[in-house]
Scaffold this motif. Structure first.
Motif, PDB file in Angstrom:
ATOM      1  N   ILE A   1     -10.322  -9.736   2.922  1.00  0.00           N
ATOM      2  CA  ILE A   1      -9.072  -9.186   3.465  1.00  0.00           C
ATOM      3  C   ILE A   1      -7.884  -9.833   2.762  1.00  0.00           C
ATOM      4  O   ILE A   1      -6.900  -9.163   2.433  1.00  0.00           O
TER       5      ILE A   1
ATOM      6  N   GLU B   1     -12.913  -5.209  13.115  1.00  0.00           N
ATOM      7  CA  GLU B   1     -14.304  -4.842  12.886  1.00  0.00           C
ATOM      8  C   GLU B   1     -15.217  -5.810  13.644  1.00  0.00           C
ATOM      9  O   GLU B   1     -14.903  -6.995  13.787  1.00  0.00           O
TER      10      GLU B   1
ATOM     11  N   LEU C   1      -8.676  -4.443   9.896  1.00  0.00           N
ATOM     12  CA  LEU C   1      -9.902  -5.002   9.333  1.00  0.00           C
ATOM     13  C   LEU C   1     -10.472  -6.115  10.210  1.00  0.00           C
ATOM     14  O   LEU C   1     -11.694  -6.249  10.339  1.00  0.00           O
TER      15      LEU C   1
END
Length: 313
Positions: A309, A245, A242
């Motif tokens: 997250i 990104e 994540l």
């Protein structure tokens, strides 16, 4: 604020105390008013910059060179020198000053740092832009510099004064971003809050910062993923994926977990500049060497605007 003051005095320990001395770390801790883990981390950083393991001093013209980005180069060269060398004690004092300075003091020091306190002309501003966007072409650099100059000065003149800089930073729309950028801690809070030993005589100067926390590792429930346990491999993979990104500032996360810019650059090189592999490798290193808990990882994610997250852990 001690940093960026060329008139500051050179400070050092007595000649008999060298990096091979048993009291190298403890003597600096007492002299600089820092904790043992703080000084150990600073010593790791100082050596990474190219400091001699024999003399304990750094000559930026000889040792650091390519290891320094533009901003680090400016900071290091602002420190007081004797014979071209920077003492480790001065480095400790400067870093401590930064940590304890107010936002206003940090902003004024930043302005001073880049042109010895003089106005920033177009060439100075262009160098700053190039340091932030090293891969952009000349047209982008010029356009960005022009825009930034007009933003700083409202188009009223072709140079930036200290008041222009301060006004722009104070009125910046996202002040939380400014606060986060100016935030600096020598070591993560969970290490800094560790009780300092009253008797420092038996400290091993070769141990890395936080090494004593390894003694507590058996008290952690490894692999369960709870907030008091070590994060699992799968959790680290999820975070790494994540954080890879495009909109994520993964470097800031690693900074918050205690990694220096130099350590991050080394991690990138070791992992072929692949963001996912770099983040995963460094998160694994953080977990295994500090050790780092799931709670600390969640806190770091939240502090760096990655609460979404954190909620997945």
């Amino acid at each position: 604020m001690g940093v960026a003051q060329s008139s500051a005095s050179v400070q050092d320990l007595s000649p008999g105390i060298t990096p091979t001395s048993q009291n190298w770390i403890t003597s600096h801790a007492k002299k600089a008013g820092l904790s043992i883990p703080e000084v150990q981390r600073l010593w790791d950083q100082f050596r990474h910059l190219g400091a001699s393991s024999v003399t304990g001093r750094l000559n930026p013209a000889i040792s650091a060179g390519s290891r320094l980005n533009y901003n680090s180069h400016m900071f290091i060269n602002s420190l007081p020198k004797a014979g071209g060398n920077i003492s480790f004690l001065n480095y400790c004092i400067a870093c401590s000053d930064i940590e304890n300075s107010t936002e206003e003091e940090k902003l004024r020091s930043i302005f001073y740092l880049y042109n010895d306190g003089k106005e920033w002309d177009y060439s100075v501003l262009r160098k700053l832009v190039q340091s932030v966007y090293p891969r952009e072409n000349d047209d982008v650099i010029k356009s960005t510099t022009d825009t930034l100059l007009s933003q700083f000065t409202y188009g009223s003149h072709d140079y930036v004064t200290e008041m222009d800089f301060l006004r722009f930073m104070r009125n910046f729309d996202d002040h939380t971003l400014i606060e986060n950028c100016l935030s600096y801690e020598i070591i993560p809070p969970y290490l800094k809050n560790q009780k300092r030993d009253d008797d420092l005589s038996d400290y091993n100067p070769t141990a890395r910062s936080g090494q004593r926390l390894l003694n507590n590792r058996n008290n952690l429930e490894e692999g369960e993923g709870g907030v008091g346990s070590l994060p699992s491999d799968q959790q680290l993979k999820t975070v790494s994926q994540l954080m890879s990104e495009p909109q994520r500032d993964w470097g800031r996360l690693l900074n918050t977990l205690g990694f220096t810019e130099g350590e991050i650059k080394d991690g990138e090189r070791e992992n072929g500049n692949d963001t996912y592999d770099t983040v995963l490798a460094m998160l694994t290193r953080w977990r295994d060497s500090e050790p780092g808990t799931t709670l600390e990882l969640k806190q770091a994610l939240e502090e760096t605007n990655n609460a979404d997250i954190s909620n997945r852990l």
